[in-house]
Design a protein around this motif. Structure first.
Motif, short mmCIF file in Angstrom:
data_model
loop_
_atom_site.label_atom_id
_atom_site.label_comp_id
_atom_site.label_asym_id
_atom_site.label_seq_id
_atom_site.Cartn_x
_atom_site.Cartn_y
_atom_site.Cartn_z
N LEU A 261 -23.90 -17.86 -26.28
CA LEU A 261 -23.93 -16.67 -26.19
C LEU A 261 -23.31 -16.08 -27.61
CD1 LEU A 261 -24.17 -15.26 -22.66
CD2 LEU A 261 -25.95 -15.76 -23.93
N GLY A 262 -22.32 -16.26 -27.88
CA GLY A 262 -21.21 -15.86 -29.07
C GLY A 262 -21.95 -16.45 -30.35
N ALA B 268 -25.16 -14.40 -30.79
CA ALA B 268 -24.97 -13.04 -31.54
C ALA B 268 -24.47 -13.15 -32.95
CB ALA B 268 -23.70 -12.52 -30.64
N GLU C 23 -27.81 -13.72 -34.91
CA GLU C 23 -28.58 -12.43 -34.92
C GLU C 23 -28.02 -11.55 -35.72
OE1 GLU C 23 -32.00 -10.31 -33.51
OE2 GLU C 23 -31.48 -12.43 -33.35
N TRP C 24 -26.79 -11.11 -35.79
CA TRP C 24 -25.99 -10.32 -36.75
C TRP C 24 -26.19 -10.39 -38.09
CZ3 TRP C 24 -22.12 -11.42 -40.16
CH2 TRP C 24 -21.68 -10.31 -40.98
N VAL D 191 -32.43 -13.95 -30.44
CA VAL D 191 -32.57 -13.50 -29.16
C VAL D 191 -33.82 -14.04 -28.68
CG1 VAL D 191 -32.79 -11.54 -27.64
CG2 VAL D 191 -31.29 -11.22 -29.69
#
Length: 321
Positions: A177-178, A181, A184-185, A273
């Motif tokens: 998940l990290g 993220a 995605e950023w 995502v």
């Protein structure tokens, strides 16, 4: 149809193609609950997350390559080589963990850089080039390992990543998940991310506009190799055993997850995502197949059907807008 109405339809269609996989994930999970109470058990959900993490990590790196309109079939081979290399360098000792991780990630990035150079300086398709690269890396893995399991995982390393927060969420899943993220950023807020989408939408126009097409392509393959190495490390943390066959077939799982998540082979569209959601859909479906008593061969049929169906659906949505 007026320009405003057409614009509204386009936005709605784009939103549908971007978030459809989240709806699919929700419906599949509800179906899984209806068919088996196991999917209500927090521990079982944690197990699914642990299973999905290596493929998910590799897939989010390869998503960047796919948005470019390219493909990377070498990630399964890099996962295998990385798992073996990391286990050998770790040699069962906690003090060797930092060196093993850094060296493994460096090798993964180097293999990705090799793929990037092949794609940038060769007119052949990325499909063919990375297929050849995969075969070569599998061969190197067999030579390096002698065809048998080598090395040993440090117990503390494996215990850390398999620890469950609140007895439910594995640290390994938090890593997925990290990393998701972070990428995605990168895609949504940086110039590099915007360049990936522009190049994937129209490579020639991007070149004429002065975008660094070769540099961005090279960087995406480096990241794909790096994340494949992270996937190999995740496999090692999950299973505690290295094998020359560790990553075989993972490239197809990753491609299925990426396509299911809304990234198209033609490039220009896709999200990290969506890829994570696609990975979860795959692994919930695989676990459901197992619970229902079907064999592994049905999983292969399911993977192929998912790639075909998702590609067709997203291609249709693309034509609609």
């Amino acid at each position: 149809m007026s320009a405003v109405a057409a614009s509204g339809w386009t936005s709605a269609s784009e939103a549908l193609s971007r978030w459809a996989i989240v709806g699919v994930l929700a419906v599949l999970y509800l179906l899984a609950i209806a068919l088996s109470d196991a999917f209500l058990e927090p521990v079982y959900i944690g197990n699914i997350l642990r299973q999905a993490t290596p493929v998910g990590i590799a897939a989010i790196g390869t998503t960047l390559v796919m948005i470019l309109g390219c493909v990377d079939l070498s990630i399964g081979a890099i996962i295998s080589f990385s798992a073996v290399l990391c286990a050998v360098l770790m040699s069962g000792e906690a003090r060797n963990v930092p060196l093993a991780l850094v060296a493994t990630l460096a090798v993964g990035a180097a293999l990705g850089a090799f793929n990037g150079l092949l794609v940038v300086f060769n007119r052949s398709s990325s499909f063919i080039l990375t297929l050849g690269s995969a075969l070569a890396i599998y061969g190197l893995t067999e030579i390096y390992s002698g065809g048998t399991a080598r090395g040993m995982v440090a117990p503390d390393f494996r215990e850390f990543f398999n620890h469950r927060i609140g007895d439910v969420l594995p640290v390994l899943a938090l890593a997925l998940l990290g990393l998701a993220a972070l990428l995605e950023w990168l895609l949504r807020t940086t110039r590099f991310g915007r360049q990936i989408y522009l190049i994937g939408s129209n490579r020639e126009a991007a070149r004429l506009a002065g975008l660094p097409v070769a540099g961005v392509t090279f960087a995406c393959y480096v990241l794909s190799g790096l994340f494949a190495a992270l996937g190999g490390i995740a496999v090692l943390a999950r299973s505690g055993v290295s094998s020359t066959f560790t990553g075989r077939g993972f490239e197809f799982d990753a491609l299925a997850a990426i396509v299911l998540g809304g990234t198209v082979f033609s490039g220009g569209r896709g999200t990290v995502v969506g890829t994570v959601a696609g990975t979860l859909v795959l692994f919930i479906a695989f676990n459901l197949v197992n619970i229902l008593g079907f064999n592994y061969n049905l999983q292969l049929v399911l993977k192929g059907a998912i790639i075909i169906l998702a590609s067709a659906v997203y291609a249709r949505l693309g034509r609609d807008h």
